[in-house]
Design a protein around this motif. Structure first.
Motif, mmCIF file in Angstrom:
data_model
loop_
_atom_site.group_PDB
_atom_site.id
_atom_site.type_symbol
_atom_site.label_atom_id
_atom_site.label_comp_id
_atom_site.label_asym_id
_atom_site.label_seq_id
_atom_site.Cartn_x
_atom_site.Cartn_y
_atom_site.Cartn_z
ATOM 1 N N THR A 1 0.817 -1.203 0.000
ATOM 2 C CA THR A 1 0.000 0.000 0.000
ATOM 3 C C THR A 1 0.854 1.257 0.000
ATOM 4 N N LEU A 2 1.903 1.272 0.803
ATOM 5 C CA LEU A 2 2.730 2.471 0.938
ATOM 6 C C LEU A 2 3.718 2.643 -0.209
ATOM 7 N N ALA A 3 3.866 1.625 -1.056
ATOM 8 C CA ALA A 3 4.823 1.719 -2.156
ATOM 9 C C ALA A 3 4.463 2.824 -3.140
ATOM 10 N N GLY A 4 3.198 3.210 -3.185
ATOM 11 C CA GLY A 4 2.776 4.272 -4.103
ATOM 12 C C GLY A 4 3.060 5.663 -3.599
ATOM 13 N N TYR A 5 3.760 5.788 -2.460
ATOM 14 C CA TYR A 5 4.043 7.098 -1.870
ATOM 15 C C TYR A 5 5.546 7.256 -1.639
ATOM 16 N N PRO A 6 6.329 7.373 -2.719
ATOM 17 C CA PRO A 6 7.793 7.425 -2.577
ATOM 18 C C PRO A 6 8.301 8.649 -1.831
ATOM 19 N N ARG A 7 7.520 9.734 -1.785
ATOM 20 C CA ARG A 7 7.968 10.933 -1.082
ATOM 21 C C ARG A 7 7.698 10.875 0.422
ATOM 22 N N ILE A 8 6.900 9.916 0.853
ATOM 23 C CA ILE A 8 6.614 9.776 2.277
ATOM 24 C C ILE A 8 7.686 8.886 2.905
ATOM 25 N N LEU A 9 8.419 9.419 3.869
ATOM 26 C CA LEU A 9 9.502 8.680 4.502
ATOM 27 C C LEU A 9 8.955 7.584 5.422
ATOM 28 N N PRO A 10 9.779 6.575 5.739
ATOM 29 C CA PRO A 10 9.346 5.543 6.683
ATOM 30 C C PRO A 10 8.883 6.161 8.001
ATOM 31 N N TRP A 11 7.915 5.517 8.618
ATOM 32 C CA TRP A 11 7.325 5.913 9.903
ATOM 33 C C TRP A 11 6.391 7.118 9.768
ATOM 34 N N ARG A 12 6.168 7.627 8.551
ATOM 35 C CA ARG A 12 5.362 8.835 8.382
ATOM 36 C C ARG A 12 3.997 8.506 7.786
ATOM 37 N N GLN A 13 3.003 9.304 8.151
ATOM 38 C CA GLN A 13 1.664 9.175 7.588
ATOM 39 C C GLN A 13 1.612 9.844 6.213
ATOM 40 N N THR A 14 0.684 9.376 5.376
ATOM 41 C CA THR A 14 0.383 10.128 4.165
ATOM 42 C C THR A 14 -0.345 11.414 4.566
ATOM 43 N N VAL A 15 -0.438 12.338 3.629
ATOM 44 C CA VAL A 15 -1.094 13.619 3.918
ATOM 45 C C VAL A 15 -2.535 13.400 4.353
ATOM 46 N N GLU A 16 -3.271 12.574 3.609
ATOM 47 C CA GLU A 16 -4.686 12.346 3.919
ATOM 48 C C GLU A 16 -4.852 11.631 5.263
ATOM 49 N N CYS A 17 -3.888 10.792 5.616
ATOM 50 C CA CYS A 17 -3.927 10.142 6.920
ATOM 51 C C CYS A 17 -3.737 11.172 8.032
ATOM 52 N N SER A 18 -2.818 12.113 7.850
ATOM 53 C CA SER A 18 -2.618 13.158 8.852
ATOM 54 C C SER A 18 -3.857 14.023 9.012
ATOM 55 N N VAL A 19 -4.542 14.305 7.915
ATOM 56 C CA VAL A 19 -5.787 15.077 7.984
ATOM 57 C C VAL A 19 -6.810 14.324 8.833
ATOM 58 N N MET A 20 -6.955 13.035 8.575
ATOM 59 C CA MET A 20 -7.885 12.222 9.369
ATOM 60 C C MET A 20 -7.491 12.200 10.839
ATOM 61 N N ASP A 21 -6.199 12.059 11.103
ATOM 62 C CA ASP A 21 -5.705 11.967 12.474
ATOM 63 C C ASP A 21 -5.985 13.266 13.242
ATOM 64 N N ILE A 22 -5.755 14.400 12.609
ATOM 65 C CA ILE A 22 -6.029 15.688 13.242
ATOM 66 C C ILE A 22 -7.524 15.852 13.490
ATOM 67 N N ALA A 23 -8.329 15.465 12.517
ATOM 68 C CA ALA A 23 -9.791 15.563 12.679
ATOM 69 C C ALA A 23 -10.260 14.708 13.840
ATOM 70 N N ASP A 24 -9.662 13.533 14.011
ATOM 71 C CA ASP A 24 -10.009 12.657 15.130
ATOM 72 C C ASP A 24 -9.676 13.326 16.457
ATOM 73 N N ASP A 25 -8.510 13.941 16.538
ATOM 74 C CA ASP A 25 -8.120 14.647 17.765
ATOM 75 C C ASP A 25 -9.081 15.784 18.085
ATOM 76 N N ILE A 26 -9.456 16.550 17.064
ATOM 77 C CA ILE A 26 -10.354 17.681 17.282
ATOM 78 C C ILE A 26 -11.715 17.187 17.765
ATOM 79 N N ALA A 27 -12.252 16.190 17.080
ATOM 80 C CA ALA A 27 -13.577 15.679 17.452
ATOM 81 C C ALA A 27 -13.555 15.071 18.844
ATOM 82 N N TYR A 28 -12.519 14.308 19.141
ATOM 83 C CA TYR A 28 -12.427 13.659 20.454
ATOM 84 C C TYR A 28 -12.350 14.699 21.568
ATOM 85 N N SER A 29 -11.590 15.755 21.343
ATOM 86 C CA SER A 29 -11.376 16.729 22.407
ATOM 87 C C SER A 29 -12.572 17.650 22.617
#
Length: 525
Positions: A228-256
């Motif tokens: 799955t991650l092979a299609g994202y050569p600019r994303i370094l190991p251990w890092r989220q894709t951009v859309e994943c980070s958007v989801m993660d931030i939205a989860d934090d906002i909603a939870y808080s």
């Protein structure tokens, strides 16, 4: 072909609404939009999505009344916030950078937000801890149980779409967007984040030294994550894709925020205790600064001490972003808006009370959404999309209110201990059933299917990546019985994790012989 659109199985061309994009003008954009919208609907039509309506979010409805969020209402709100953030970023000054990093599609962010909690088991985070302990100690599964890894397994293996394999057969973009912690508990990738002096968020070593606290794929699904991650050569190991980070931030906002307004409605948040904590810390701030090297007394429940413990924990763990002044501002802002604002008047279901909650929530969401930033080279504990420094501290303080005044309440312990006992009993009785040579064949059909699927998966990994298959003690499987035990254990965990709160409790009682009512165990979800 755009690697973000790759699926397990070839499917017919785009079937989405042709009026989304003018096909004559941009057929590639139309196909992309249609593929991602197909993914969004596959997730929403899955029974795993429907069950979230009967799964605990933070505390169970039985413990606090019927107004608290469940996983489905939380998910719906995370989806709305994720879409808003992605839409703003797409029209912002970092459009080119975001495209270079793999894109920031608002439908992908919606799909990831809709899927992000599919793997949560009955009884919320309590259930997650119990199943993890059972998986490791009873079945010898070194990677135990983790809600994010379970989500990825549902999307790629357990969910059903069409007549082929591959779970819901989603695009690589959506699969990648749920990988909040793109590593296994241990052994993948190399180097593993838990061995780093500065691990990514969630990647730090556990107290017992067995690997990362959080992870997004079991050993059975590592190959799928790698692909799955092979299609994202600019994303370094251990890092989220951009859309994943958007989801993660939205989860934090909603939870808080959204959970906090529910607890106010239910009368769980008491103004006096919250006010005492915040006012004491603000009053004693200089005193705490002078004694910053001194240890806080264990069990000290004096007002202000818990907030000071949070400050020290953030300082020690997140020095890359922590700032004392920003923390002080965050405490002051939450004190003003929550202590001196929202909680000053008990919720009485009046229109005025509803309006007060609505105004509070909308104001904070708008503020936090506007604080989202993009970084071409972020610190390892951050992502390419992140909350600004001040907003980061504010979310940490809002989460503290939950933990200190809701999750740590002693009166919830009775519910939680009962729920833990129910899950432990249920797993134990299912294991006894499956190992009964006379009666095993009468076990629920779905349970047998899941055990067969997991066992086949372990055989495949043993052939292709045997270095992953070590047990909880670090030993390889010695006999076929070891492999069978792992497959049986993972299948049981997959099965129990798919139940609702009520079904898990009823199943535990039925198998323990504590009720005369028959339960249709064969119905699965």
């Amino acid at each position: 072909m755009d690697p973000r659109l790759a699926r397990h199985t070839e499917e017919p061309g785009p079937t989405g609404p042709a009026n989304v994009v003018d096909l004559a003008v941009d057929p590639i954009a139309a196909a992309t939009d249609s593929a991602f919208r197909d993914d969004l609907e596959r997730i929403r039509f899955s029974p795993y999505f429907s069950r979230l309506a009967a799964v605990t979010q933070v505390i169970s409805q039985g413990a606090a009344g019927g107004v608290v969020h469940n996983r489905l209402t939380h998910t719906i709100k995370v989806t709305a916030v994720a879409r808003a953030i992605a839409t703003a970023l797409r029209s912002g000054p970092h459009r080119v950078l975001l495209e270079e990093l793999g894109g920031c599609d608002r439908v992908v962010a919606q799909a990831a937000a809709s899927a992000h909690d599919l793997g949560h088991p009955p009884f919320g985070h309590l259930g997650e801890r119990i199943l993890d302990r059972i998986a490791r100690t009873t079945f010898g599964l070194a990677d135990g149980f983790e809600g994010n890894a379970q989500t990825f397994r549902i999307l790629t293996q357990l969910g059903v779409h069409g007549h082929g394999g591959g779970g819901l057969n989603l695009t690589a973009a959506v699969r990648a967007a749920v990988l909040k912690y793109p590593w296994a508990r241990v052994r993948y990738p190399i180097p593993h984040p838990s061995a780093s002096r500065h691990p990514p968020r969630g990647g730090g070593g556990e107290p017992d030294g067995t690997g990362s606290v959080k992870f997004s794929a079991y050993f059975l699904d590592v190959a799928e994550m790698r692909e799955t991650l092979a299609g994202y050569p600019r994303i370094l190991p251990w890092r989220q894709t951009v859309e994943c980070s958007v989801m993660d931030i939205a989860d934090d906002i909603a939870y808080s925020l959204h959970d906090l307004d529910d607890f106010h409605r239910a009368g769980v948040l008491q103004h006096a205790s919250v006010a005492a904590e915040f006012r004491a810390w603000l009053r004693r701030r200089a005193e705490f600064d002078r004694s910053t090297r001194g240890a806080l007394a264990p069990g000290d429940r004096q007002p202000g001490v818990a907030l000071e413990a949070l400050r020290r924990r953030l300082r020690d763990r997140d020095g890359w972003i922590f700032d004392d002044d920003a923390f002080g501002v965050a405490v002051g802002r939450v004190a003003t808006d929550v202590v001196d604002g929202l909680l000053t008047v008990p919720f009485d279901s009046s229109i005025a009370a509803e309006r007060a909650i609505g105004t509070f929530t909308e104001s904070w969401i708008s503020h936090l959404r506007a604080s989202v930033e993009v970084d071409a080279d972020p610190p390892v504990r951050s992502g390419h999309v992140n909350l600004g420094r001040q907003a980061w501290h504010e979310v940490a303080v809002l989460k503290f209110v939950h933990q200190r005044f809701v999750l740590d309440r002693p009166d919830l312990a009775m519910f939680q201990r009962g729920q833990a006992a129910a899950l432990t009993t249920l797993v134990g009785n299912l294991e006894s059933w499956l190992t009964d040579p006379v009666d095993a064949a009468r076990a629920p059909r779905r349970l047998l299917d899941l055990v067969e699927l997991a066992t086949g998966g372990y055989r495949r990994v043993l052939r292709e990546e045997p270095e992953l298959l070590l047990d909880a003690a670090g030993e390889p499987p010695r006999t076929s019985a070891d492999l069978a035990r792992w497959g049986r254990g993972r299948g049981i965990i997959d099965y129990v994790a798919s139940l609702t709160d009520d079904r898990a409790g009823a199943s535990a009682r039925t198998l323990a012989g504590l009720t005369g009512q028959l339960w249709d165990a064969g119905s699965g979800l």
